[in-house]
Write a protein that holds these residues in place. Structure first.
Motif, PDB file in Angstrom:
ATOM      1  N   GLU A 106       0.728  -1.057   0.048  1.00 25.37           N
ATOM      2  CA  GLU A 106       0.459  -0.061   0.153  1.00 25.37           C
ATOM      3  C   GLU A 106       1.325   1.085   0.296  1.00 25.37           C
ATOM      4  N   ALA A 107       0.154   2.369  -1.026  1.00 25.15           N
ATOM      5  CA  ALA A 107       1.311   3.409  -0.562  1.00 25.15           C
ATOM      6  C   ALA A 107       1.223   4.375  -0.074  1.00 25.15           C
ATOM      7  N   SER A 108       2.030   5.169   0.804  1.00 22.46           N
ATOM      8  CA  SER A 108       1.742   5.642   1.722  1.00 22.46           C
ATOM      9  C   SER A 108       0.630   6.627   1.267  1.00 22.46           C
ATOM     10  N   VAL A 109       0.408   7.475   2.790  1.00 20.68           N
ATOM     11  CA  VAL A 109      -0.980   8.450   2.370  1.00 20.68           C
ATOM     12  C   VAL A 109      -0.503   9.954   1.945  1.00 20.68           C
ATOM     13  N   SER A 110       1.082  10.186   1.941  1.00 20.97           N
ATOM     14  CA  SER A 110       2.006  11.260   1.598  1.00 20.97           C
ATOM     15  C   SER A 110       2.011  11.231  -0.038  1.00 20.97           C
ATOM     16  N   ALA A 111       2.028   9.935  -0.395  1.00 20.52           N
ATOM     17  CA  ALA A 111       1.983   9.526  -2.041  1.00 20.52           C
ATOM     18  C   ALA A 111       0.828   9.958  -2.882  1.00 20.52           C
ATOM     19  N   ARG A 112       0.033   8.749  -1.426  1.00 21.52           N
ATOM     20  CA  ARG A 112      -1.725   9.810  -2.325  1.00 21.52           C
ATOM     21  C   ARG A 112      -2.652  10.592  -1.981  1.00 21.52           C
ATOM     22  N   LEU A 113      -2.094  11.727  -0.832  1.00 19.89           N
ATOM     23  CA  LEU A 113      -2.067  13.028  -1.358  1.00 19.89           C
ATOM     24  C   LEU A 113      -1.198  13.747  -2.606  1.00 19.89           C
ATOM     25  N   ASP A 114      -0.060  13.653  -2.646  1.00 15.10           N
ATOM     26  CA  ASP A 114       0.732  14.504  -3.613  1.00 15.10           C
ATOM     27  C   ASP A 114       0.474  14.254  -4.952  1.00 15.10           C
ATOM     28  N   ARG A 115      -0.713  13.091  -5.606  1.00 12.53           N
ATOM     29  CA  ARG A 115      -0.985  12.537  -6.485  1.00 12.53           C
ATOM     30  C   ARG A 115      -2.930  13.426  -6.486  1.00 12.53           C
ATOM     31  N   LEU A 116      -3.078  14.203  -5.986  1.00 16.16           N
ATOM     32  CA  LEU A 116      -4.222  14.385  -6.137  1.00 16.16           C
ATOM     33  C   LEU A 116      -4.394  16.292  -6.695  1.00 16.16           C
TER      34      LEU A 116
ATOM     35  N   ARG B 152       8.057  16.688  -3.966  1.00 14.98           N
ATOM     36  CA  ARG B 152       7.357  16.658  -3.016  1.00 14.98           C
ATOM     37  C   ARG B 152       8.422  16.501  -1.631  1.00 14.98           C
ATOM     38  N   LEU B 153       6.956  16.905  -0.175  1.00 15.71           N
ATOM     39  CA  LEU B 153       8.196  16.904   1.194  1.00 15.71           C
ATOM     40  C   LEU B 153       8.867  16.111   0.715  1.00 15.71           C
ATOM     41  N   GLU B 154       8.898  14.683   0.788  1.00 20.73           N
ATOM     42  CA  GLU B 154       9.533  13.461   1.453  1.00 20.73           C
ATOM     43  C   GLU B 154      10.598  13.584   1.082  1.00 20.73           C
ATOM     44  N   GLU B 155      10.712  14.504  -1.250  1.00 16.06           N
ATOM     45  CA  GLU B 155      11.926  14.703  -1.585  1.00 16.06           C
ATOM     46  C   GLU B 155      12.716  15.251  -0.729  1.00 16.06           C
ATOM     47  N   LEU B 156      12.123  17.174  -0.873  1.00 16.10           N
ATOM     48  CA  LEU B 156      13.179  17.816   0.403  1.00 16.10           C
ATOM     49  C   LEU B 156      13.811  17.818   1.486  1.00 16.10           C
ATOM     50  N   SER B 157      13.177  16.160   1.681  1.00 20.98           N
ATOM     51  CA  SER B 157      13.907  16.218   3.116  1.00 20.98           C
ATOM     52  C   SER B 157      14.680  15.014   3.407  1.00 20.98           C
ATOM     53  N   GLN B 158      14.314  14.427   1.968  1.00 17.08           N
ATOM     54  CA  GLN B 158      15.203  12.950   2.377  1.00 17.08           C
ATOM     55  C   GLN B 158      17.231  13.727   2.467  1.00 17.08           C
TER      56      GLN B 158
ATOM     57  N   GLU C 106       0.423  20.055   4.984  1.00 14.97           N
ATOM     58  CA  GLU C 106       0.681  19.043   4.991  1.00 14.97           C
ATOM     59  C   GLU C 106      -0.797  18.239   4.489  1.00 14.97           C
ATOM     60  N   LEU C 107      -1.474  19.096   4.367  1.00 16.74           N
ATOM     61  CA  LEU C 107      -2.791  18.754   3.671  1.00 16.74           C
ATOM     62  C   LEU C 107      -3.297  19.037   2.410  1.00 16.74           C
ATOM     63  N   THR C 108      -2.490  19.260   1.635  1.00 15.02           N
ATOM     64  CA  THR C 108      -2.661  19.970  -0.306  1.00 15.02           C
ATOM     65  C   THR C 108      -1.415  19.111  -0.549  1.00 15.02           C
ATOM     66  N   PRO C 109      -2.019  18.790  -2.304  1.00 15.73           N
ATOM     67  CA  PRO C 109      -0.694  17.918  -2.705  1.00 15.73           C
ATOM     68  C   PRO C 109       0.783  19.605  -3.354  1.00 15.73           C
ATOM     69  N   ARG C 110       1.261  18.114  -3.850  1.00 16.69           N
ATOM     70  CA  ARG C 110       2.262  19.353  -3.871  1.00 16.69           C
ATOM     71  C   ARG C 110       2.758  20.138  -5.028  1.00 16.69           C
ATOM     72  N   ASP C 111       1.762  19.972  -5.990  1.00 11.67           N
ATOM     73  CA  ASP C 111       2.063  20.776  -7.384  1.00 11.67           C
ATOM     74  C   ASP C 111       1.061  21.827  -6.941  1.00 11.67           C
ATOM     75  N   ALA C 112       0.063  21.774  -5.627  1.00 11.95           N
ATOM     76  CA  ALA C 112      -0.606  23.314  -5.469  1.00 11.95           C
ATOM     77  C   ALA C 112       0.231  23.974  -4.295  1.00 11.95           C
ATOM     78  N   ARG C 113       0.730  22.654  -3.158  1.00 11.41           N
ATOM     79  CA  ARG C 113       1.293  23.702  -2.013  1.00 11.41           C
ATOM     80  C   ARG C 113       1.188  24.961  -2.111  1.00 11.41           C
ATOM     81  N   GLY C 114       2.273  25.350  -2.824  1.00 14.90           N
ATOM     82  CA  GLY C 114       2.101  26.753  -2.968  1.00 14.90           C
ATOM     83  C   GLY C 114       1.220  27.537  -2.592  1.00 14.90           C
ATOM     84  N   ARG C 115       0.757  27.318  -3.718  1.00 16.17           N
ATOM     85  CA  ARG C 115      -0.753  28.239  -4.483  1.00 16.17           C
ATOM     86  C   ARG C 115      -1.660  28.168  -3.901  1.00 16.17           C
TER      87      ARG C 115
END
Length: 470
Positions: free
Chosen positions: A14-24, A464-470, A155-164
């Motif tokens: 099962e994919a992580s919730v982060s991955a699921r949120l980021d593709r919305l 992605r937040l997870e890529e920035l923090s690796q 943390e609630l919003t998808p990566r491609d629209a996080r800043g917006r």
């Protein structure tokens, strides 16, 4: 909708919730969610910027003086500002970690209730020490709330629209500034029911305590935070519900989420020392410098505009009028940030805003006629609030979920440190050297931002937040 279950004959990871949120995709649902969180922030900014618009009322009533007799003079207006920012420092440093411990939603609610009640009590104080004490308590609540709102939305919003989405939240929040400016313009010079107008301005700000129960209903906990705490089942239930609402709104099936990070890394326990290690070291230094200096422009200007204008020889009435007009341009900065959040690298937007504040601020300090006062004052205001709309996204995305609120609280606390002192420095410069010296101080701070962010700031757009923090 993505269904992470075991398929007969094979094991489906099962994919992580982060991955699921980021593709919305961006939807009205996310805008509504962000707007509701932003309403909590609306009352925060009302409290923070209210000081500028009731300053002349406080001084005229005799509760405070415009200048100070010495450092930490409790009878000076700088004391009113300093006590509030001292509380924010405690809220961000000493209590910032409770957001990582107890969750975003719980602290969001508790912090909002704290500063609303404290502000209501402060409105009835008749001595400077009493006022400062309750402003300190209000500052503690807002210090917790500021970092919670940033963390919550990122943390609630998808990566491609996080800043917006974050910029949109700032747009909602910053509408409080012209509102409190207009209310102050109407109420501060008057007395109602035996109470001075500035007290009514504070009472109106305390209305957040009434709104809190409506705001929090239906707000989900951050699924990323739940997952980081090992509460994976709860996190997945929240994401299931979010996905259901997105599919119902768009009418389209969702794409498969990308490969997930290792689950043990997602659930690792965070430690304060992490922000000083590896790639986080430069980020922590850069953001600490940025936060220490950004308040010179945001609050060194914003909280002192009426007093600075009054010091130029402009009457109280005209000072409040000019300040109100300048304040009306506040949301324009957030609109610019929202329009450009994903189009241009956020680090370069911060650099550009600092340059505008430096140049327009120096010009504001030199002019005396209404048109250039409004022109340069508006330029500083728009740039300051564009900067706010971007940096709240920027600093929240530079640390991993396990330490995000704690790390953001630490670097953001430097803005509270400088805010405690900047009021006294502005008062001293104003007393001995005049308005131009105040803006020389502000412009020098902006130069530090340009260098620190320009040299050490990483690029974050679309990552992605997870890529920035690796």
């Amino acid at each position: 909708m993505y269904m992470g279950t075991e398929i007969a004959g094979s094991t489906h990871v099962e994919a992580s919730v982060s991955a699921r949120l980021d593709r919305l995709p961006p939807t009205r649902y996310f805008r509504g969610l962000v707007a509701r969180i932003a309403v909590g922030g609306w009352f925060e900014f009302y409290e923070m910027f209210m000081a500028a618009y009731i300053s002349l009322g406080l001084i005229h009533s005799g509760l405070y003086r415009a200048t100070t007799a010495g450092l930490f003079d409790v009878n000076g207006f700088a004391s009113f500002l300093g006590s509030f920012f001292a509380g924010m420092f405690v809220g961000t440093v000493a209590l910032g970690g409770i957001t990582d411990r107890f969750g975003r939603r719980v602290v969001f609610t508790f912090a909002m209730l704290t500063y609303s009640v404290a502000s209501f009590i402060a409105a009835f104080q008749h001595s400077a020490p009493g006022m400062d004490a309750w402003r300190f308590v209000a500052g503690v609540g807002i210090g917790m709330q500021l970092i919670t709102v940033d963390t919550y939305i990122s943390e609630l919003t998808p990566r491609d629209a996080r800043g917006r989405y974050t910029a949109f939240s700032i747009l909602v929040i910053l509408t409080s500034v012209p509102v409190v400016a207009v209310i102050s313009y109407v109420l501060v010079p008057r007395t109602f029911l035996g109470m001075e107008g500035w007290r009514w301005v504070m009472i109106i700000g305390a209305a957040g305590a009434v709104c809190i129960w409506f705001i929090r209903h239906g707000l989900p906990e951050s699924p990323r935070w739940l997952e980081s705490k090992g509460r994976v089942s709860e996190a997945r239930q929240i994401v299931d519900e979010i996905e259901r609402k997105v599919v119902a709104e768009t009418g389209k099936p969702l794409a498969e989420p990308p490969e997930s990070p290792d689950a043990s890394q997602l659930q690792a326990r965070g430690a304060w020392i992490e922000m000083w290690q590896g790639r986080y070291f430069k980020r922590t230094v850069m953001l600490s410098l940025f936060n220490f200096c950004q308040t010179f422009g945001v609050y060194g200007f914003g909280a002192w505009v009426p007093v600075l204008l009054y010091s130029k020889g402009i009457t109280i009435t005209h000072s409040l009028l000019y300040t109100m007009v300048i304040a009306i341009t506040t949301p324009l900065g957030a609109i610019g940030a929202m329009a450009c959040a994903e189009r241009f690298q956020r680090k370069w937007q911060l650099v550009g805003c600092a340059i505008v504040v430096a140049v327009a601020g120096v010009m504001f300090g030199q002019v005396r006629d209404p048109v250039p006062i409004l022109l340069f004052g508006s330029a500083v205001t728009i740039a300051n609030n564009w900067l706010i709309g971007i940096f709240h996204t920027y600093q929240a995305e530079l640390y991993p979920t396990r330490i995000r609120a704690r790390a953001v609280g630490f670097v953001f606390s430097w803005s509270r440190v400088s805010s405690i002192f900047v009021g006294f420095w502005v008062a001293a410069l104003l007393k001995h050297y005049g308005v131009p010296a105040v803006f020389l101080l502000i412009s020098s701070a902006m130069v530090v931002i340009v260098v620190a962010v320009g040299v050490w700031g990483p690029k974050t757009n679309g990552v992605r937040l997870e890529e920035l923090s690796q």
